[in-house]
Design an enzyme around this catalytic site. Structure first.
Site, mmCIF file in Angstrom:
data_model
loop_
_atom_site.group_PDB
_atom_site.id
_atom_site.type_symbol
_atom_site.label_atom_id
_atom_site.label_comp_id
_atom_site.label_asym_id
_atom_site.label_seq_id
_atom_site.Cartn_x
_atom_site.Cartn_y
_atom_site.Cartn_z
ATOM 1 N N CYS A 194 45.437 22.769 75.098
ATOM 2 C CA CYS A 194 45.639 21.347 74.811
ATOM 3 C C CYS A 194 46.474 20.737 75.940
ATOM 4 O O CYS A 194 47.320 19.882 75.714
ATOM 5 C CB CYS A 194 46.269 21.120 73.437
ATOM 6 S SG CYS A 194 47.855 21.932 73.208
ATOM 7 N N ASP A 204 51.363 41.410 70.147
ATOM 8 C CA ASP A 204 51.154 40.796 71.460
ATOM 9 C C ASP A 204 49.734 41.132 71.924
ATOM 10 O O ASP A 204 49.392 42.316 72.078
ATOM 11 C CB ASP A 204 52.201 41.373 72.430
ATOM 12 C CG ASP A 204 52.096 40.789 73.822
ATOM 13 O OD1 ASP A 204 51.096 40.114 74.119
ATOM 14 O OD2 ASP A 204 53.032 41.022 74.612
HETATM 15 C C1 LIG Z 1 47.912 26.964 71.153
HETATM 16 S S1 LIG Z 1 48.600 27.984 69.944
HETATM 17 C C2 LIG Z 1 47.189 28.560 69.088
HETATM 18 C C3 LIG Z 1 46.633 27.604 68.051
HETATM 19 C C4 LIG Z 1 45.609 28.263 67.142
HETATM 20 N N1 LIG Z 1 44.516 28.836 67.902
HETATM 21 C C5 LIG Z 1 45.042 27.308 66.116
HETATM 22 O O1 LIG Z 1 43.988 26.714 66.331
HETATM 23 O O2 LIG Z 1 45.664 27.129 65.063
HETATM 24 C C6 LIG Z 1 49.039 29.410 70.881
HETATM 25 C C7 LIG Z 1 49.589 30.544 70.026
HETATM 26 O O3 LIG Z 1 49.603 31.719 70.839
HETATM 27 C C8 LIG Z 1 50.702 32.515 70.467
HETATM 28 N N2 LIG Z 1 50.914 33.483 71.561
HETATM 29 C C9 LIG Z 1 51.556 33.281 72.730
HETATM 30 N N3 LIG Z 1 51.530 34.393 73.477
HETATM 31 C C10 LIG Z 1 50.842 35.322 72.774
HETATM 32 C C11 LIG Z 1 50.490 36.680 73.010
HETATM 33 N N4 LIG Z 1 50.855 37.303 74.135
HETATM 34 N N5 LIG Z 1 49.792 37.328 72.055
HETATM 35 C C12 LIG Z 1 49.425 36.717 70.909
HETATM 36 N N6 LIG Z 1 49.758 35.435 70.620
HETATM 37 C C13 LIG Z 1 50.446 34.753 71.548
HETATM 38 C C14 LIG Z 1 51.789 31.492 70.243
HETATM 39 O O4 LIG Z 1 52.843 32.001 69.457
HETATM 40 C C15 LIG Z 1 51.022 30.364 69.540
HETATM 41 O O5 LIG Z 1 51.070 30.517 68.148
#
Ligand SMILES: C[S@@+](CC[C@H](N)C(=O)[O-])C[C@H]1O[C@@H](n2cnc3c(N)ncnc32)[C@H](O)[C@@H]1O
Length: 435
Positions: free
Chosen positions: A376, A304
């Site tokens: 997005c 996280d």
């Molecule tokens: C919009 S996607 C990211 C897409 C990625 N940057 C790409 O270009 O392939 C957001 C991601 O953030 C992750 N996420 C959500 N909360 C998070 C946290 N507290 N720490 C780390 N990752 C997190 C989700 O599981 C998801 O995979």
């Protein structure tokens, strides 16, 4: 799938099952396809399944209208898989325009495969009616949840029609050429040799736009890492972040790893840390890095990002990307089930999570370093309002300019709307910490 004997009936059975799960059981289209596609051995069947499911979800409101006017009684809850099959059948006629005879016989036979032999005649009659009379049009009010349409009207009064139109159309396929392996021009020639039409993007320097999507296995050099699939708007993130050569970079929300991979393709000397909270999605990042032959120096962690104590060594980053979890309202054309599953209360929770990510990760940016906030989404609450609130809480950060390639200047970031330059809807705010 007992009794499905007509060629192609099996694909229609699978399509009905995928759609039933998405429409009636709250499963995401991505997850439902991910569990079903591997059951089809033939790439053409997989492509057909995807095309039917995407088109059926896009056309959902039109098909509901047709059923409401053609059926004496509405379909009940026990007819969920029949409704899904009818959507799949209608989608084959309009918009996919498949040869009607084959589409009808395979879909009628699929009713038998779904254990609905007693309704095969009804499926036949309704599809023939659609073929004869055509399917009705739908309005944005039929397609979009009322709360979301109202929010778009408030946020983008001059563009709401363009947004709904672009969101309901099939998206083109965007390719990102791996500049470490070959130039965009060289790859465009290979595509032309393979008979694949593509246009070089003026905005995304590594991007090629393929108007009629092709399966990945048909892309020359995909397995070798010459090219990846990534929308042009997502590709622009690397330009907006623009980390210093060899710099220390954090991608705080990294899976499936597209943006990290792009940054490493451009500069393999980057010292990149990629975090992802969902362990199952971390494997996607490492697979992507392996295919592209990058990431030897990258550190990928299943953690996280908010839990600094678990992953941060106290050394600040030159550039931090927060590609935050969001409503995905800018990519409805790629994820049409967003309109089915997204609830108004989800947005409040997302806005709160985005603010926590920004506040926490602001603390790991080096003096003079960059924090890029990207989503997005096309909702102001998640984007320009989020950044305005952040700047009010963090006077140590200032907004840095981005050029017109990044879309409309909202005063606190840049917004691309869906369909602009054939790209997805996307938001970018480049925040620089005082030196
Ligand atoms: C919009 S996607 C990211 C897409 C990625 N940057 C790409 O270009 O392939 C957001 C991601 O953030 C992750 N996420 C959500 N909360 C998070 C946290 N507290 N720490 C780390 N990752 C997190 C989700 O599981 C998801 O995979």
């Amino acid at each position: 799938m007992a009794g499905a004997a007509v060629p192609g009936a099996g694909v229609r059975v699978h399509a009905a099952e995928v759609l039933d799960a998405v429409l009636h059981r709250g499963v995401s289209l991505k997850a439902s396809l991910a569990s079903t596609l591997p059951q089809l051995a033939d790439a053409r069947d997989r492509a057909l399944l995807e095309a039917i499911c995407f088109s059926a979800l896009r056309g959902r409101a039109r098909y509901d209208r047709a059923l409401a006017s053609w059926m004496p009684r509405p379909l009940g809850q026990r007819d969920a898989s029949l409704r899904a099959l009818l959507y799949a059948g209608f989608a084959q006629l309009d918009p996919l325009g498949l040869p009607a005879h084959a589409a009808l016989s395979a879909t009628v036979d699929a009713a038998r495969g779904l254990g609905r032999s007693h309704q095969a005649g009804l499926v036949n009659a309704l599809l023939r009616r659609a073929q004869r009379d055509g399917l009705p049009a739908a309005t944005p009010e039929d397609v979009w949840p009322a709360w979301l349409l109202a929010e778009l009207r408030t946020d983008w009064p001059d563009a709401v029609d363009a947004i709904t139109l672009a969101s309901e159309r099939m998206a083109p396929q965007w390719l990102r050429v791996n500049g470490r392996r070959l130039t965009r021009a060289a790859f465009a020639r290979r595509l032309a040799d393979a008979g694949i039409e593509a246009a070089s993007s003026a905005s995304a320097p590594d991007g090629l736009c393929v108007p009629i999507p092709v399966p990945v296995d048909a892309l020359p050099g995909f397995a070798e890492g010459d090219v990846s699939i990534q929308d042009g708007a997502a590709q622009l993130v690397a330009d907006a972040l623009a980390p210093p050569s060899g710099g220390r970079v954090l991608d705080a929300c990294a899976a499936p790893g597209g943006k990290s991979a792009h940054l490493l393709e451009r500069d393999p000397a980057l010292r990149l840390v990629a975090l992802e909270i969902a362990p199952a999605r971390v494997a996607r990042i490492t697979e992507t890095f392996a295919r592209l032959g990058i990431g030897e120096r990258a550190s990928v962690r299943a953690v996280d990002a908010l839990d600094l104590g678990r992953w941060w060594d106290g050394v600040p980053f030159d550039a931090v990307l927060v590609d935050a979890p969001c409503s995905a309202t800018g990519i409805v054309r790629r994820q049409p089930d967003v309109l089915l599953h997204r609830r108004e209360r989800d947005i409040d929770a997302l806005v709160a999570l985005q603010a926590r990510l920004l506040d926490t990760l602001a603390g790991v940016v080096a003096p003079g370093g960059t924090l890029l906030y990207a989503t997005c989404s096309i909702l102001r609450r998640e984007n320009s309002a989020q950044v305005a609130d952040f700047l009010a809480r963090h006077p140590e950060f200032a907004l840095a300019p981005l050029d017109a390639r990044f879309g409309r200047d909202t005063g606190t970031g840049h917004q691309r709307l869906p369909g602009d330059d054939a790209m997805d809807g996307f938001f970018y705010a480049r925040l620089v910490r005082a030196a």
